[in-house]
Scaffold this motif. Structure first.
Motif, PDB file in Angstrom:
ATOM      1  N   VAL A 100       0.752  -1.163   0.017  1.00 23.99           N
ATOM      2  CA  VAL A 100       0.148   0.079   0.048  1.00 23.99           C
ATOM      3  C   VAL A 100       0.692   1.305  -0.080  1.00 23.99           C
ATOM      4  CG1 VAL A 100      -1.970  -1.100   1.129  1.00 23.99           C
ATOM      5  CG2 VAL A 100      -0.128  -0.280   2.422  1.00 23.99           C
ATOM      6  N   HIS A 101       0.292   2.224  -0.639  1.00 26.08           N
ATOM      7  CA  HIS A 101       1.166   3.567  -0.880  1.00 26.08           C
ATOM      8  C   HIS A 101       0.438   4.639  -0.404  1.00 26.08           C
ATOM      9  CE1 HIS A 101       3.586   1.584  -4.291  1.00 26.08           C
ATOM     10  NE2 HIS A 101       2.461   0.630  -4.268  1.00 26.08           N
ATOM     11  N   TYR A 135      -0.879  -9.550   4.995  1.00 27.30           N
ATOM     12  CA  TYR A 135       0.254  -8.604   5.431  1.00 27.30           C
ATOM     13  C   TYR A 135       0.321  -7.412   4.600  1.00 27.30           C
ATOM     14  CZ  TYR A 135       1.018 -12.359   8.915  1.00 27.30           C
ATOM     15  OH  TYR A 135       1.140 -12.910   9.913  1.00 27.30           O
ATOM     16  N   LEU A 136       0.966  -6.304   5.187  1.00 26.32           N
ATOM     17  CA  LEU A 136       1.215  -5.085   4.577  1.00 26.32           C
ATOM     18  C   LEU A 136       2.582  -4.471   4.126  1.00 26.32           C
ATOM     19  CD1 LEU A 136      -1.482  -2.878   6.262  1.00 26.32           C
ATOM     20  CD2 LEU A 136      -2.077  -4.065   4.251  1.00 26.32           C
ATOM     21  N   ASP A 137       2.913  -4.146   3.247  1.00 25.00           N
ATOM     22  CA  ASP A 137       4.068  -3.629   2.661  1.00 25.00           C
ATOM     23  C   ASP A 137       3.835  -2.081   2.594  1.00 25.00           C
ATOM     24  OD1 ASP A 137       6.124  -2.142   1.489  1.00 25.00           O
ATOM     25  OD2 ASP A 137       6.520  -3.862  -0.083  1.00 25.00           O
ATOM     26  N   VAL A 138       4.071  -1.224   3.986  1.00 30.72           N
ATOM     27  CA  VAL A 138       3.631   0.106   3.970  1.00 30.72           C
ATOM     28  C   VAL A 138       4.960   0.737   3.411  1.00 30.72           C
ATOM     29  CG1 VAL A 138       2.930   1.634   5.510  1.00 30.72           C
ATOM     30  CG2 VAL A 138       2.324  -0.528   6.257  1.00 30.72           C
ATOM     31  N   PHE A 183       4.093  -6.118   7.562  1.00 30.85           N
ATOM     32  CA  PHE A 183       5.217  -7.148   7.229  1.00 30.85           C
ATOM     33  C   PHE A 183       6.561  -6.208   7.038  1.00 30.85           C
ATOM     34  CE2 PHE A 183       7.436  -8.686   3.490  1.00 30.85           C
ATOM     35  CZ  PHE A 183       8.175  -9.781   4.004  1.00 30.85           C
ATOM     36  N   CYS A 184       6.477  -5.070   6.426  1.00 24.87           N
ATOM     37  CA  CYS A 184       7.689  -4.173   6.346  1.00 24.87           C
ATOM     38  C   CYS A 184       7.234  -2.809   5.997  1.00 24.87           C
ATOM     39  CB  CYS A 184       8.709  -4.864   5.095  1.00 24.87           C
ATOM     40  SG  CYS A 184       7.980  -4.817   3.588  1.00 24.87           S
TER      41      CYS A 184
END
Length: 221
Positions: A100-101, A135-138, A183-184
């Protein structure tokens, strides 16, 4: 045709979308995940990821998030169910991570002034991710639609801009620390360093793709 349309992975770049690599089974993708979401940590050998409690391997597999070419902040206030439905669809398709951005200008009113409404939605997204098992890659500091960027932000010098960016990440991290769904963190999408001094305010590539400029300079000097 599916309603869900993703921002092009090749355009944004990602550390996750091709991360399946040597994963050989659905169990490795999910880790035999239970209803209670576990945090993901780096494996002891530093070469992969594991679930924090079960110690089973975790292989990230997912996509960049987007909906019909829209930034999520464009519609998640008024179309939350669309947003939530997209997460559920991703999970059903087999993804375990979504990138997500976060658009900086939607989350910060000033160099050290957070937008409480936007961060409330961020926390709502964390809860949604926990509920759906994604899970999210932020990814943060995005300024993809440069016409949205206020003049005060681009007028900052290098150190002032870094200070504003640090304030943004403090706000994000304070909330993300409470959720196992993170997640990261990806500090900035497509950061580049200038080969020579750039003009004041010239922070972007000036070469938009699909209406968005995904590249951002980390300094002007």
């Amino acid at each position: 045709m599916r309603r869900l349309r993703w921002l092009r992975i090749a355009t944004l770049g990602t550390v996750l979308s091709v991360a399946l690599c040597s994963c050989r089974s659905t169990d490795i993708l999910t880790g035999g995940q239970s209803a209670a979401m576990e945090r993901i940590v780096v494996s002891p050998n530093g070469r992969g990821f594991i679930f924090a409690q079960s110690r089973k391997p975790f292989c990230p597999w997912g996509v960049n998030y987007g909906n019909a070419g829209r930034l999520m902040e464009d519609f998640w206030d008024t179309e939350w169910e669309t947003f939530a439905s997209d997460f559920r669809e991703l999970k059903a398709l087999g993804a375990n991570v979504v990138r997500v951005h976060l658009q900086f200008v939607k989350f910060m009113y000033g160099t050290n002034m957070a937008n409480p409404t936007a961060f409330a939605q961020f926390e709502r997204m964390l809860k949604l991710a926990e509920e759906t098992g994604l899970y999210l890659d932020v990814t943060g500091l995005a300024c993809y639609r440069t016409s949205d960027v206020p003049k005060w932000y681009d007028a900052l010098n290098d150190s002032e801009r870094w200070g504003a960016q640090a304030a943004f990440w403090r706000e994000v991290a304070a909330r993300g620390a409470k959720s196992p769904a993170v997640f990261c963190y990806d500090l900035m999408n497509e950061p580049i360093a200038p080969g020579q001094a750039r003009k004041p305010g010239d922070w972007y590539s000036g070469k938009p793709f699909g209406g968005y400029d995904f590249v951002q300079f980390i300094a002007l000097h």
